[in-house]
Design a protein around this motif. Structure first.
Motif, mmCIF file in Angstrom:
data_model
loop_
_atom_site.group_PDB
_atom_site.id
_atom_site.type_symbol
_atom_site.label_atom_id
_atom_site.label_comp_id
_atom_site.label_asym_id
_atom_site.label_seq_id
_atom_site.Cartn_x
_atom_site.Cartn_y
_atom_site.Cartn_z
ATOM 1 N N ILE A 7 -34.222 -58.127 -9.235
ATOM 2 C CA ILE A 7 -34.944 -57.532 -8.109
ATOM 3 C C ILE A 7 -34.112 -56.424 -7.466
ATOM 4 C CG2 ILE A 7 -35.777 -57.954 -5.751
ATOM 5 C CD1 ILE A 7 -36.699 -60.727 -6.755
ATOM 6 N N ASP A 8 -32.849 -56.713 -7.195
ATOM 7 C CA ASP A 8 -31.969 -55.713 -6.586
ATOM 8 C C ASP A 8 -31.820 -54.487 -7.489
ATOM 9 O OD1 ASP A 8 -31.563 -57.323 -4.396
ATOM 10 O OD2 ASP A 8 -29.652 -58.117 -5.095
ATOM 11 N N HIS A 9 -31.718 -54.728 -8.778
ATOM 12 C CA HIS A 9 -31.570 -53.619 -9.735
ATOM 13 C C HIS A 9 -32.791 -52.704 -9.696
ATOM 14 C CE1 HIS A 9 -30.330 -51.515 -13.403
ATOM 15 N NE2 HIS A 9 -31.600 -51.619 -13.801
ATOM 16 N N ILE A 10 -33.986 -53.299 -9.726
ATOM 17 C CA ILE A 10 -35.206 -52.492 -9.719
ATOM 18 C C ILE A 10 -35.365 -51.745 -8.401
ATOM 19 C CG2 ILE A 10 -37.726 -52.540 -9.835
ATOM 20 C CD1 ILE A 10 -37.482 -54.987 -11.671
ATOM 21 N N VAL A 11 -35.090 -52.426 -7.297
ATOM 22 C CA VAL A 11 -35.212 -51.792 -5.981
ATOM 23 C C VAL A 11 -34.260 -50.605 -5.876
ATOM 24 C CG1 VAL A 11 -34.818 -52.106 -3.505
ATOM 25 C CG2 VAL A 11 -36.067 -53.851 -4.803
ATOM 26 N N ASN A 12 -33.035 -50.792 -6.332
ATOM 27 C CA ASN A 12 -32.058 -49.704 -6.291
ATOM 28 C C ASN A 12 -32.468 -48.560 -7.231
ATOM 29 O OD1 ASN A 12 -30.349 -50.889 -4.413
ATOM 30 N ND2 ASN A 12 -29.227 -52.027 -5.980
ATOM 31 N N TRP A 13 -33.045 -48.916 -8.380
ATOM 32 C CA TRP A 13 -33.528 -47.901 -9.330
ATOM 33 C C TRP A 13 -34.638 -47.074 -8.707
ATOM 34 C CZ3 TRP A 13 -38.323 -47.278 -11.792
ATOM 35 C CH2 TRP A 13 -38.346 -46.394 -12.877
ATOM 36 N N LEU A 14 -35.557 -47.740 -8.026
ATOM 37 C CA LEU A 14 -36.650 -47.041 -7.353
ATOM 38 C C LEU A 14 -36.120 -46.094 -6.275
ATOM 39 C CD1 LEU A 14 -39.192 -49.982 -6.962
ATOM 40 C CD2 LEU A 14 -39.663 -47.836 -8.156
ATOM 41 N N SER A 41 -44.396 -55.156 -3.867
ATOM 42 C CA SER A 41 -43.323 -55.838 -3.133
ATOM 43 C C SER A 41 -41.976 -55.171 -3.391
ATOM 44 C CB SER A 41 -43.258 -57.312 -3.544
ATOM 45 O OG SER A 41 -44.442 -57.993 -3.204
ATOM 46 N N LEU A 42 -41.734 -54.795 -4.633
ATOM 47 C CA LEU A 42 -40.480 -54.113 -4.976
ATOM 48 C C LEU A 42 -40.396 -52.755 -4.284
ATOM 49 C CD1 LEU A 42 -40.452 -54.943 -8.791
ATOM 50 C CD2 LEU A 42 -38.791 -55.778 -7.107
ATOM 51 N N CYS A 43 -41.501 -52.026 -4.276
ATOM 52 C CA CYS A 43 -41.515 -50.734 -3.583
ATOM 53 C C CYS A 43 -41.275 -50.926 -2.089
ATOM 54 C CB CYS A 43 -42.855 -50.031 -3.814
ATOM 55 S SG CYS A 43 -43.087 -49.407 -5.493
ATOM 56 N N ALA A 44 -41.875 -51.960 -1.517
ATOM 57 C CA ALA A 44 -41.699 -52.231 -0.088
ATOM 58 C C ALA A 44 -40.240 -52.509 0.242
ATOM 59 C CB ALA A 44 -42.568 -53.421 0.322
ATOM 60 N N LYS A 45 -39.550 -53.204 -0.659
ATOM 61 C CA LYS A 45 -38.155 -53.570 -0.409
ATOM 62 C C LYS A 45 -37.211 -52.373 -0.439
ATOM 63 C CE LYS A 45 -36.249 -57.302 -2.093
ATOM 64 N NZ LYS A 45 -35.880 -58.027 -0.838
ATOM 65 N N THR A 46 -37.677 -51.220 -0.931
ATOM 66 C CA THR A 46 -36.816 -50.033 -0.928
ATOM 67 C C THR A 46 -36.616 -49.488 0.483
ATOM 68 O OG1 THR A 46 -38.650 -48.470 -1.191
ATOM 69 C CG2 THR A 46 -37.658 -49.364 -3.219
ATOM 70 N N GLY A 47 -37.521 -49.836 1.397
ATOM 71 C CA GLY A 47 -37.472 -49.281 2.739
ATOM 72 C C GLY A 47 -38.186 -47.945 2.838
ATOM 73 N N LEU A 48 -38.605 -47.400 1.703
ATOM 74 C CA LEU A 48 -39.353 -46.148 1.700
ATOM 75 C C LEU A 48 -40.830 -46.440 1.965
ATOM 76 C CD1 LEU A 48 -37.740 -44.513 -1.463
ATOM 77 C CD2 LEU A 48 -37.203 -44.022 0.926
ATOM 78 N N ASN A 49 -41.530 -45.438 2.451
ATOM 79 C CA ASN A 49 -42.953 -45.624 2.747
ATOM 80 C C ASN A 49 -43.702 -46.073 1.496
ATOM 81 O OD1 ASN A 49 -42.592 -44.807 5.408
ATOM 82 N ND2 ASN A 49 -42.932 -42.655 4.898
#
Length: 262
Positions: A7-14, A41-49
């Motif tokens: 999850i952290d890897h994908i969020v950081n990649w995004l 959910s992964l996109c939301a966890k980036t903190g970006l809109n």
């Protein structure tokens, strides 16, 4: 699988991709299924809109309810999440009145199903264009690179694919860790493109667990003669779809002009 690390890897990649592209957010089509729930959910966890988009076209009430419940809980948990609802039913019906028909009901039904997916892609890119965001894809590894179970230039038309290297079973693991609601976790996967209750398994003829097994066997170099019974049937289904849908998985063929002709 190290779920939290994935999850952290994908969020950081995004986040890294969006930052390098100077993009401030993502647009995700939310269907009420596990793939779109995990992707959003992964996109939301980036903190970006992150804009979660409902795009019903004669959609089953259960799918609409699951999508709305998921979006509501995401908005409650993440202040960067917003939503839009674009009901494309009237657009779809109007398209049918102007498009030529065919005597083949099977071909007509499939073409109209793919048209639904392409109308949704158009709506997602419209929103992404107005906001300057990226369209995040929701396809998983089995669908995108195994059996090609998606619409070319429909749900396959995206800017980036955060879960396309994950098997369906792995997507479910992420879903649990990301607190996706139970109604989505237990729902039978469906593309919802035919306006009825048929599931992905109904259309494909095999479950995702079976397809994952077949994908693994093919990667190990197995062939049809290595199996009997249901295993042979599933392996045949996987091989057939993998073959006929290669046009979705490889780059668009380009006719190269010989230098001496230029």
């Amino acid at each position: 699988m190290h779920t939290e690390k994935v999850i952290d890897h994908i969020v950081n990649w995004l986040k890294d991709y969006a930052t390098k592209a100077n993009i401030k957010g993502f647009v995700v089509g939310v269907s009420g299924g596990i793939d779109s729930a995990v992707t959003s959910s992964l996109c939301a966890k980036t903190g970006l809109n992150t804009i979660c988009v409902e795009m019903p076209i004669h959609q089953a009430p259960s799918q609409v309810t699951r999508a709305q419940e998921h979006i509501a809980q995401l908005k409650k948990r993440f202040s960067n999440v917003s939503d839009e609802r674009i009901d494309l039913t009237s657009v779809f019906e109007e398209f049918k009145t102007v498009a030529p028909s065919t005597d083949s009901k099977a071909k007509l039904d499939l073409s109209l199903a793919n048209t639904r997916a392409r109308l949704r892609m158009t709506a997602l890119y419209y929103l992404a264009g107005t906001q300057g965001y990226l369209v995040a894809g929701t396809g998983n590894k089995v669908e995108d690179f195994g059996v090609g179970f998606y619409t070319k230039y429909g749900d396959g038309g995206v800017d980036l694919s955060p879960i396309a290297d994950l098997l369906k079973s792995e997507v479910y693991e992420l879903g649990k860790a990301l607190l996706v609601q139970e109604s989505i976790l237990i729902a039978a996967p469906t593309d919802g493109l035919f306006g009825d209750s048929r599931s992905d398994e109904d259309q494909i003829g095999a479950s995702y667990d079976e397809l994952e097994w077949a994908m693994k066997m093919k990667d190990q170099g197995k062939n049809l003669d290595d199996f009997t019974g249901r295993e042979k049937e599933v392996f045949h289904i996987y091989n057939r779809l993998n073959t006929v849908n290669q046009h979705k998985m490889i780059p668009i063929p380009v006719c190269k002009i010989p230098v001496n002709l230029l």
